[in-house]
Motif scaffolding. Sequence first.
Motif, PDB file in Angstrom:
ATOM      1  N   LEU A   1       0.778  -1.691   0.093  1.00 33.89           N
ATOM      2  CA  LEU A   1       0.218  -0.487  -0.091  1.00 33.89           C
ATOM      3  C   LEU A   1       1.177   1.095  -0.125  1.00 33.89           C
ATOM      4  O   LEU A   1       1.573   1.790   0.599  1.00 33.89           O
ATOM      5  N   LYS A   6      -2.357   6.108   1.300  1.00 34.08           N
ATOM      6  CA  LYS A   6      -2.838   5.804   3.458  1.00 34.08           C
ATOM      7  C   LYS A   6      -2.978   7.471   3.613  1.00 34.08           C
ATOM      8  O   LYS A   6      -3.768   7.763   4.056  1.00 34.08           O
ATOM      9  N   SER A 133      -6.100  -2.961   2.137  1.00 35.54           N
ATOM     10  CA  SER A 133      -5.054  -4.337   1.842  1.00 35.54           C
ATOM     11  C   SER A 133      -5.496  -5.441   3.354  1.00 35.54           C
ATOM     12  O   SER A 133      -5.799  -5.830   4.021  1.00 35.54           O
ATOM     13  N   ASP A 135      -2.847  -7.225   4.245  1.00 33.46           N
ATOM     14  CA  ASP A 135      -1.883  -6.641   4.768  1.00 33.46           C
ATOM     15  C   ASP A 135      -1.623  -6.446   6.427  1.00 33.46           C
ATOM     16  O   ASP A 135      -2.603  -4.842   6.280  1.00 33.46           O
ATOM     17  N   ASP A 138       0.165  -2.747   6.881  1.00 36.59           N
ATOM     18  CA  ASP A 138      -0.128  -1.926   5.759  1.00 36.59           C
ATOM     19  C   ASP A 138      -1.373  -1.450   6.377  1.00 36.59           C
ATOM     20  O   ASP A 138      -2.145  -0.058   6.599  1.00 36.59           O
ATOM     21  N   SER A 141      -0.126   0.319   9.246  1.00 46.34           N
ATOM     22  CA  SER A 141      -0.157   1.905   8.996  1.00 46.34           C
ATOM     23  C   SER A 141      -0.812   2.896   8.607  1.00 46.34           C
ATOM     24  O   SER A 141      -1.462   3.865   9.031  1.00 46.34           O
TER      25      SER A 141
END
Length: 471
Positions: A1, A6, A133, A135, A138, A141
């Motif tokens: 990502l 973000k 995402s 993950d 990710d 974050s």
Amino acid sequence: LSMCSKLCYAIGGAPNQVAGSAASFFLQIYLLDIAHITPFHASLVLFIGKASGAVTDPIAGFFISKSKWTKIGRLMPWVLACTPFTIVSYFFMWYLPPFVSGRVAWYLTFYCLFQALTTLFQVPYSALTMFLSTDQKDRDSATAYRMTMEVLGTLIGAALQGQIVASAHVSPHCTVNPSVNTTDSWHDTPSIPDLSDPLSHQVIYMIAAGVIAGVYLLGIAVLFLGVKERDDPYALNSDRAIPFCKGLALTMKHGPYVKLTASFLLISTAVQLEQGNFVLFCTHAAGLRNHFQYLVVTILVSAVVSVPFWQKFLQRFGKKCAACGISWMIPFAVMLVTIPNLILAYFVAFISGLSIAASLLLPWSMLPDVVDNFRLQNPHGKGHETIFYSSYVFFTKMSAGIGLGISVAGLEFTGYKPGICRQSDDVILTLKLLIGAVPTILILLGLFILLFYPITEESRKETKLALEELR
């Protein structure tokens, strides 16, 4: 990502916080000073509005869970569709109607609409975290970016609205510290002056509403253009969406979710009590009447700059360990209650900002882990994300309502009188309890429940591997 994705995701959530912050800090004084509504009716408008927003959460979750996938996603259409109506309701929330008798109904209607529409935005927007995402890092974050921008939005909302409407309110004239033998006539001196020209002040508030409406449009445009919603990569074509009522029942039985929600319901209530009564405490109990606006800014700035610190902290030491930061405000708040002092007040404001940032970041960072855990236990169902997020938003709004109810009931019982320079000793004692003792007990209970939260850093890694195998 990517960092750009973000950042665009985070910016999309800021306008909601800008508008919410402006309403939190200034709607009550607007209703009292500009609209000339009685304190009882103003409290009624604020309380019913909060309740209507909480009730809308499960309803929003139900309808969103029924939504089908479109070219722009399943959640994004809801975010885009409710934005123009949110802007209109927010704008009319600050409009002074020409009639007097129906003003309470006017503001109650548009404040309830605004709260309900922000729910229709908040539920799909927060659930969108799961579709950015697969993950975990990710998502964590992206959540940190989002929390930073939301706290920054809160700061911008309070500062922007304050700068624009400052001329509509003169400084209170209760600036002297009265002696112990203060006369009763001084006690009854109003601290809120009569405003000679409410119409000109109304224009100022409308300008502020227009500016924040522009911020809304900008933020939503950035979100739509910079974020791509991705379908659930774990779902098979044969997988069916979990029915809302069944999903809600499963959610309420899911151990990690129950423990997480119970813990942060108590912690959020404590934070709401601190935030809601801090200005009143500084004004009436600590002799800091001329400094409360700077103290509020100190809290918000501290919260903004500390979100990246907490993100790094939880990555290195774990999310449960980072929860200890929420308790930092306890000893300093108790010190401020027992030893009111200007320098100490600024230090308490700074530490409170650190704790508030932790309390905002952690639940939204831990909730995706709970959803992953549920997904692993229910591998052949989908569409449960909005159920988790809508019910969690419901509980957070309930905590705000509970905090408001505790404060209002306590102050009403002890005889709080709006508009006087010095409150009774019972009111001052109540404010000290609402700032010191009650939040301390709630935070400690919340952290105690969090000790039994079963998802650890090791189990998170195991869940990630298991979901990758499913995928």
